[in-house]
Design an enzyme around this catalytic site. Structure first.
Site, PDB file in Angstrom:
ATOM      1  N   CYS A 160       0.816  -1.219   0.000  1.00 40.28           N
ATOM      2  CA  CYS A 160       0.000   0.000   0.000  1.00 40.28           C
ATOM      3  C   CYS A 160       0.846   1.263   0.000  1.00 40.28           C
ATOM      4  CB  CYS A 160      -0.968  -0.072   1.180  1.00 40.28           C
ATOM      5  SG  CYS A 160      -1.268   1.446   2.075  1.00 40.28           S
TER       6      CYS A 160
ATOM      7  N   CYS B  76       0.681   3.549   2.971  1.00 39.69           N
ATOM      8  CA  CYS B  76       1.355   2.980   4.141  1.00 39.69           C
ATOM      9  C   CYS B  76       2.850   3.269   4.055  1.00 39.69           C
ATOM     10  CB  CYS B  76       1.134   1.472   4.214  1.00 39.69           C
ATOM     11  SG  CYS B  76      -0.605   0.990   4.151  1.00 39.69           S
TER      12      CYS B  76
ATOM     13  N   CYS C 140     -16.058   7.308 -16.719  1.00 38.35           N
ATOM     14  CA  CYS C 140     -16.485   6.198 -15.863  1.00 38.35           C
ATOM     15  C   CYS C 140     -17.022   5.013 -16.661  1.00 38.35           C
ATOM     16  CB  CYS C 140     -17.504   6.740 -14.859  1.00 38.35           C
ATOM     17  SG  CYS C 140     -18.826   5.637 -14.382  1.00 38.35           S
TER      18      CYS C 140
ATOM     19  N   CYS D 189     -20.573   3.839 -16.062  1.00 36.55           N
ATOM     20  CA  CYS D 189     -21.556   4.756 -16.653  1.00 36.55           C
ATOM     21  C   CYS D 189     -21.759   4.404 -18.128  1.00 36.55           C
ATOM     22  CB  CYS D 189     -21.087   6.206 -16.546  1.00 36.55           C
ATOM     23  SG  CYS D 189     -20.698   6.715 -14.859  1.00 36.55           S
TER      24      CYS D 189
END
Ligand SMILES: *[C@@H]1O[C@H](CO)[C@@H](O)[C@H](O)[C@H]1NC(C)=O
Length: 508
Positions: A57, A60, A392, A395
């Site tokens: 991550c 992180c 998107c 979408c």
């Protein structure tokens, strides 16, 4: 402005490179815990900060050096910082409800934990955990008052007579509710109150900026003290950045932005505008913004890009924007007038909008910023509105089905409208957190739109309009034509999260 949660970005930031983590290098003051060691450790320590992370991550990794630095500093105060690798300790992480990385939690024994409420910066971690380790209210006296004021930018001291139980109780309960945010002290020494120039009971907020000291002797109920504290603790002209953004957004009053590229300019503007901020204290907040880092945010306020310095006001609760004419020079006198006019409701907000379509081409009604009020709100129709973004994917796959849906209501245009709006190119009053978002604005109840949470099939959408619309129109009964086509089992209702185009929201 549409507000996107930081969690969204932490998912986007998930790069797949597994670096050789500095896991338990002998030097580290951050202890790595596992299923076998975690419970015993938090049992043995009154107060522990734990980070739940994944090695891949990105956020992180960015936190790691700051977390380490904070751990080193907090070691002397006996506040341990620990971490748990959730890719190795899935069960442990699940048992604490970890659903994103990094997740930081404050433990007071294994049974009692709550989310860490500070920002992910070294100073913030140290300050937050130090507050957690102290009693909600420390006793302050003549000897320690000066020392007590130093550890934080802001400390709050109650001067209360020893026999004034009611005031003591109110102040203590307020301090307990705000212990994450401020450092609190109290004194019942009448002489000390006098030396500080206040009568008992009073609350004094000491700060290392502006007028240094604010005094409250009003009503001692939580809401009144909080309102005063919020105003008194906010700098007249603050700084907008990742650490302060959410606080200003949540303040409930408009925010005035000063964009400037150099620190000298920002300081100069802050000095010039402080009197204006003081005049309107509690009505509007002022911040400077580093235009080199956060210049892209200007676009969200309907300012032209890359033309700095610039000034704008945003009414955060209504998402109304008032950009200051960028061809004009920014000086305190003009800005003072501009601010007053906006606060007095004499200025129309700027609305970002595509042009209003001359004709509606397809079955789906196209809504833009400028006709939103007319098409969606000011009428007696059930309006289904999709908020989408051009990039998107969900979408795009919805589009043909959405057209099909709209066609079902072609015969009842006075009752049901199926509409869409590109929420990246148009200002919308609603707070949209993912795309597509679909809402029904029922006739007669436009202020209570209903969120669509079902699967993205024509049938389910029809049922939704029938169940939640005023007219209970059944679209499939309206046309009775090719209803079979409405079958679709593959759609998922999960909304897509914004990508880099919206990154500025997350950076702030
Ligand atoms: C408030 O009450 C608590 C508990 O009775 C007491 O310990 C504290 O000294 C009081 N504070 C002041 C300022 O009188």
């Amino acid at each position: 402005m549409r507000s996107f949660t930081p969690l969204v970005l932490s998912l986007l930031g998930a790069a797949a490179t597994v670096s050789a983590t500095e896991a338990n290098s002998a030097e580290s003051n951050v202890l790595s815990l596992t299923q076998d060691t975690f419970n015993d450790f938090v049992k043995e320590h009154d107060l522990v900060l734990a980070e739940f992370y994944a090695p891949w991550c990105g956020h992180c990794k960015a936190l790691a050096p700051k977390y380490e630095e904070a751990a080193t500093e907090l070691k002397s105060k006996n506040i341990p910082l620990v971490k748990v690798d959730c890719t190795a300790e899935e069960e442990l992480c699940r048992s604490f409800g970890v659903d994103g990385y990094p997740t930081l939690k404050v433990f007071r024994g294994p049974e009692s934990h709550k989310p860490y409420g500070g920002s992910r910066q070294t100073d913030s971690i140290i300050s937050y955990m130090t507050k957690q380790s102290m009693p909600a209210v420390s006793t302050v006296n003549e000897e320690n008052l000066e020392e007590f004021k130093t550890p934080d930018k802001i400390v709050i001291v109650g001067y209360i007579a020893s026999d004034d139980k009611a005031s003591n109780k109110s102040f203590t309960s307020f301090a307990e509710s705000q212990r994450d945010n401020f450092l609190f002290g109290a004194s019942n020494d009448a002489a000390l109150a006098k030396a500080e120039g206040v009568k008992q009971p009073s609350i004094v907020l000491y700060k290392d900026f502006d007028e240094k000291k604010a005094v409250y002797d009003g009503k001692l109920d939580d809401a009144s003290i909080l309102a005063w504290t919020t105003t008194a603790s906010t700098p007249l002209v603050g700084e907008l950045g990742p650490e302060t953004y959410s606080k200003y957004m949540a303040a409930g009053i408009p925010l005035a932005y000063i964009f400037a590229e150099t620190a000298e300019e920002r300081e100069k503007f802050a000095d010039d505008f402080r009197p204006i901020a003081e005049k309107h204290r509690g009505e509007i907040n002022f911040v400077t913004l580093d235009a080199k880092l956060f210049g892209a945010h200007a676009g969200n306020l309907n300012l032209e890009p890359e033309k700095f310095p610039a000034f704008a006001i945003q009414e955060t609760s209504k998402n109304a924007k008032y950009p200051y004419d960028q061809s004009k020079k920014i000086d305190a006198k003009e800005i003072g007038k501009f601010v007053k006019d906006v606060l007095d409701g004499k200025t129309e907000p700027s609305i970002k909008s595509e042009p209003i379509p001359e004709t509606q081409e397809g079955p789906v009604t196209v809504v833009v910023g400028k006709n939103y009020q007319e098409v969606v709100i000011d009428n007696e129709k059930d309006v289904l509105l999709e908020f989408y973004a051009p990039w998107c994917g969900h979408c795009k796959s919805l589009a043909p089905k959405y057209e099909e849906l709209a066609a079902l209501y072609a015969n009842v245009p006075e009752k049901v409208v199926v509409a869409k709006i590109d929420a990246t190119a148009n200002d919308v009053p609603d707070s949209i957190t993912g795309f597509p978002t679909i809402k029904l604005f029922p006739a007669g109840k436009k202020d209570e739109p209903v969120d669509y949470e079902g699967s993205r099939t024509v049938e389910d959408l029809v049922t939704f309009i029938k169940e939640n619309g005023k007219y209970k129109v059944d679209g499939l009964a309206e046309t009775a034509s090719d209803a079979e086509e409405a079958e679709d089992v593959t759609s998922s209702a999960s909304a897509e999260t914004p990508s880099s185009s919206e990154k500025v929201h997350d950076e702030l």
